[in-house]
Design an enzyme around this catalytic site. Structure first.
Site, PDB file in Angstrom:
ATOM      1  CD  GLU A  31      -2.387   1.882   0.524  1.00 27.40           C
ATOM      2  OE1 GLU A  31      -3.317   1.150  -0.231  1.00 27.40           O
ATOM      3  OE2 GLU A  31      -2.531   3.141   0.306  1.00 27.40           O
ATOM      4  NE  ARG A 105     -13.429   4.427   2.041  1.00 31.70           N
ATOM      5  CZ  ARG A 105     -13.354   4.047   1.057  1.00 31.70           C
ATOM      6  NH1 ARG A 105     -14.514   3.947   0.435  1.00 31.70           N
ATOM      7  NH2 ARG A 105     -12.405   3.229   0.194  1.00 31.70           N
ATOM      8  CE1 TYR A 210     -24.508   5.730   5.633  1.00 31.81           C
ATOM      9  CE2 TYR A 210     -25.538   6.490   3.453  1.00 31.81           C
ATOM     10  CZ  TYR A 210     -24.292   5.982   4.224  1.00 31.81           C
ATOM     11  OH  TYR A 210     -23.438   5.388   3.561  1.00 31.81           O
TER      12      TYR A 210
HETATM   13  C1  LIG Z   1     -18.511   9.730  -2.305  1.00 36.18           C
HETATM   14  C2  LIG Z   1     -18.259   8.034  -2.281  1.00 36.18           C
HETATM   15  C3  LIG Z   1     -19.255   7.294  -1.801  1.00 36.18           C
HETATM   16  C4  LIG Z   1     -19.339   5.950  -1.764  1.00 36.18           C
HETATM   17  N1  LIG Z   1     -20.088   5.209  -0.968  1.00 36.18           N
HETATM   18  C5  LIG Z   1     -20.088   4.011  -1.366  1.00 36.18           C
HETATM   19  C6  LIG Z   1     -21.240   2.994  -0.490  1.00 36.18           C
HETATM   20  O1  LIG Z   1     -22.108   3.567   0.303  1.00 36.18           O
HETATM   21  N2  LIG Z   1     -20.721   1.504  -0.689  1.00 36.18           N
HETATM   22  C7  LIG Z   1     -20.125   1.098  -1.581  1.00 36.18           C
HETATM   23  O2  LIG Z   1     -19.806  -0.188  -1.747  1.00 36.18           O
HETATM   24  N3  LIG Z   1     -19.178   1.921  -2.164  1.00 36.18           N
HETATM   25  C8  LIG Z   1     -19.256   3.131  -2.058  1.00 36.18           C
HETATM   26  N4  LIG Z   1     -18.226   3.813  -2.823  1.00 36.18           N
HETATM   27  C9  LIG Z   1     -17.362   3.083  -3.833  1.00 36.18           C
HETATM   28  C10 LIG Z   1     -16.171   2.940  -2.870  1.00 36.18           C
HETATM   29  O3  LIG Z   1     -15.552   3.753  -1.988  1.00 36.18           O
HETATM   30  C11 LIG Z   1     -15.179   2.409  -3.819  1.00 36.18           C
HETATM   31  O4  LIG Z   1     -15.725   1.625  -4.868  1.00 36.18           O
HETATM   32  C12 LIG Z   1     -14.351   1.185  -3.256  1.00 36.18           C
HETATM   33  O5  LIG Z   1     -13.539   1.901  -2.299  1.00 36.18           O
HETATM   34  C13 LIG Z   1     -13.201   0.635  -4.118  1.00 36.18           C
HETATM   35  O6  LIG Z   1     -12.413  -0.233  -3.159  1.00 36.18           O
HETATM   36  P1  LIG Z   1     -10.856  -0.600  -4.007  1.00 36.18           P
HETATM   37  O7  LIG Z   1     -10.050  -1.516  -3.030  1.00 36.18           O
HETATM   38  O8  LIG Z   1     -11.011  -0.955  -5.446  1.00 36.18           O
HETATM   39  O9  LIG Z   1     -10.283   0.938  -4.224  1.00 36.18           O
HETATM   40  P2  LIG Z   1      -9.654   1.918  -3.077  1.00 36.18           P
HETATM   41  O10 LIG Z   1     -10.582   1.882  -1.843  1.00 36.18           O
HETATM   42  O11 LIG Z   1      -9.587   3.314  -4.053  1.00 36.18           O
HETATM   43  O12 LIG Z   1      -8.118   1.220  -2.673  1.00 36.18           O
HETATM   44  C14 LIG Z   1      -7.126   1.446  -3.544  1.00 36.18           C
HETATM   45  C15 LIG Z   1      -5.750   1.468  -2.876  1.00 36.18           C
HETATM   46  O13 LIG Z   1      -4.877   1.401  -3.336  1.00 36.18           O
HETATM   47  C16 LIG Z   1      -3.734   2.231  -3.126  1.00 36.18           C
HETATM   48  N5  LIG Z   1      -2.945   2.504  -4.247  1.00 36.18           N
HETATM   49  C17 LIG Z   1      -3.264   3.121  -5.490  1.00 36.18           C
HETATM   50  N6  LIG Z   1      -2.200   3.157  -6.246  1.00 36.18           N
HETATM   51  C18 LIG Z   1      -1.205   2.377  -5.775  1.00 36.18           C
HETATM   52  C19 LIG Z   1       0.151   2.169  -5.906  1.00 36.18           C
HETATM   53  N7  LIG Z   1       0.786   2.550  -7.059  1.00 36.18           N
HETATM   54  N8  LIG Z   1       0.755   1.347  -5.079  1.00 36.18           N
HETATM   55  C20 LIG Z   1       0.364   1.088  -3.873  1.00 36.18           C
HETATM   56  N9  LIG Z   1      -0.607   1.274  -3.575  1.00 36.18           N
HETATM   57  C21 LIG Z   1      -1.624   2.119  -4.369  1.00 36.18           C
HETATM   58  C22 LIG Z   1      -4.466   3.508  -2.470  1.00 36.18           C
HETATM   59  O14 LIG Z   1      -3.891   4.333  -1.671  1.00 36.18           O
HETATM   60  C23 LIG Z   1      -5.669   2.657  -2.049  1.00 36.18           C
HETATM   61  O15 LIG Z   1      -5.586   2.598  -0.617  1.00 36.18           O
HETATM   62  C24 LIG Z   1     -18.279   5.376  -2.566  1.00 36.18           C
HETATM   63  C25 LIG Z   1     -17.515   6.176  -3.174  1.00 36.18           C
HETATM   64  C26 LIG Z   1     -17.552   7.527  -3.182  1.00 36.18           C
HETATM   65  C27 LIG Z   1     -16.273   8.451  -4.104  1.00 36.18           C
END
Ligand SMILES: Cc1cc2nc3c(=O)[nH]c(=O)nc-3n(C[C@H](O)[C@H](O)[C@H](O)COP(=O)(O)OP(=O)(O)OC[C@H]3O[C@@H](n4cnc5c(N)ncnc54)[C@H](O)[C@@H]3O)c2cc1C
Length: 375
Positions: A31, A105, A210
């Site tokens: 990360e 979250r 909520y």
């Molecule tokens: C306003 C908002 C509200 C939301 N509400 C909801 C909800 O109610 N319910 C729901 O299911 N979803 C919700 N979402 C969507 C949800 O937040 C995302 O879809 C989810 O976080 C995606 O998870 P992920 O693990 O794919 O990516 P992320 O959570 O973005 O994690 C990616 C990780 O990779 C790391 N990273 C990136 N590049 C590198 C690199 N080169 N090297 C090492 N590490 C790296 C980042 O630092 C991060 O920690 C919401 C999103 C937003 C914007």
């Protein structure tokens, strides 16, 4: 068992790590962040995600810290007329066999982190390059660290470096809209009564409000507001409260009361992509926002990433070490149609604005869904 490197310790990456470690894989998570922070944001976790989190042993913990409302309400922005009310609580749970929870979250992230071996989550590790070979993948990080894995899972979010490596450089599309969001103590409402969980639908903007704790002592809201000039994407960028309140002038008194009471707000530019042509290449696969980022209008982005993790774990179960590329193709073939449909449905922003058939989203069981055949 194979050595698997997961890039990104977000919700998708940690879920995949927890599931794969339980299956005996040698998993390391890399990360880029130096530490995790509990930034003001709520998250909804519906039955399709909860069935996966249950398998990691997190259901009781999440139930004890989350709010479980009786319904998800949708109301007109000004008059408050109910457009559609989706029953949640026990009715939802009986229908789908798992709850619909609203929580912080940061609390969900902390629960997921507690389910992985902390010694195998490496912070301050920004991936800068990778090289895929027939028998493994070499990884390079900004701090000079290098390592090799049998397989790599790119759970590195909407700006995924691994997506770029796989498909070439292409920025995600800025929607021209911004999400203002924050959590705050319900006591700041001074006794003013608000709904448990409501989306207030305006002509060109909305706000979702909520509670995120069982005893209703913490409130969350998230907006979608046109603001084409602002593109910053940072969990810690502050928003201007005066500007936010003005943008919702004329909305129902409940909305005004919440915006008046909140002491600070963060803002986040909303990006999306069209469905990608490819999610995997050889021993490298994408997961979550890296391969299907979406606007958050169905509250399914993290839920879809969590589903991905379960299906990916099943595909890897069935593959021997030599068959990792095939397992990744199978994962992609099993998941792509559903994730694309959710992306596109989110994009339309009509989900629950009127009576909505929701079984296809909440009824999905990542554990029993047939895995696709690949040649
Ligand atoms: C306003 C908002 C509200 C939301 N509400 C909801 C909800 O109610 N319910 C729901 O299911 N979803 C919700 N979402 C969507 C949800 O937040 C995302 O879809 C989810 O976080 C995606 O998870 P992920 O693990 O794919 O990516 P992320 O959570 O973005 O994690 C990616 C990780 O990779 C790391 N990273 C990136 N590049 C590198 C690199 N080169 N090297 C090492 N590490 C790296 C980042 O630092 C991060 O920690 C919401 C999103 C937003 C914007």
């Amino acid at each position: 068992m194979s050595t698997i490197a997961i890039i990104g310790a977000g919700i998708g990456g940690l879920t995949a790590a927890a599931l794969l470690q339980r299956r005996g894989h040698d998993v390391h998570v890399y990360e880029q962040a130096k530490q995790f922070a509990r930034v003001g944001a709520g998250i909804q976790q519906s039955a399709n995600a909860m069935r996966v989190l249950r398998a990691i042993g997190l259901e009781e913990r999440l139930r004890s810290i989350a709010f479980q409302p009786a319904s998800w309400n949708n109301r007109e922005w000004d008059t408050g007329t109910v457009k559609y009310e989706l029953p949640l609580g026990e009715v939802f749970e009986q229908r789908y066999g798992a709850p619909y929870l609203l929580l912080h979250r940061g609390d969900l992230h902390a629960a997921l982190f507690s389910a992985v071996d902390p010694a195998r989550v490496h912070l301050d590790m920004q991936l800068t390059g990778l090289e895929s070979l027939p028998d493994g993948v070499n990884l390079r990080f900004a701090n000079g660290h290098e390592c090799r894995a049998d397989a790599v899972i790119g759970a590195d979010g909407v700006h995924s470096l691994i997506r770029e490596w796989m498909l070439g450089r292409e920025e995600p599309r800025f929607t021209g809209r911004v999400a203002y969001r924050t959590t705050f103590k319900a006591s700041l409402l001074g006794g003013y009564a608000i709904d448990d969980c409501t989306k207030w639908w305006g002509p060109d903007r909305h706000i979702v409000i909520y509670y995120i704790t069982p005893n209703r002592d913490e409130v969350y809201f998230v907006t979608s507001l046109p603001e084409p000039e602002w593109r910053n994407e940072s969990w810690s960028a502050r928003g201007d409260l005066g500007q936010l309140r003005a943008a919702f002038a004329g909305f129902h008194p409940q909305v005004q009361a919440v915006l008046e009471a909140c002491p600070e707000v963060y803002k986040w530019a909303l990006y999306e992509r069209d469905p990608l042509p490819q999610w995997s290449k050889g021993r490298v696969a994408l997961l979550g926002d890296a391969c299907h980022p979406m606007v958050p209008y169905m509250a399914q982005g993290a839920a879809t990433a969590i589903e991905d993790a379960a299906v990916l774990a099943r595909c890897l179960d069935e593959a021997g070490e030599a068959a990792i590329p095939r397992a990744f193709q199978r994962f992609e073939a099993t998941r792509k149609a559903r994730a694309s449909e959710i992306q596109l449905t989110s994009h339309r922003n009509q989900w629950m604005s009127k009576p909505t058939a929701a079984d296809w989203v909440y009824g999905y069981d990542a554990w029993t869904m047939p895995l696709a055949d690949v040649a």
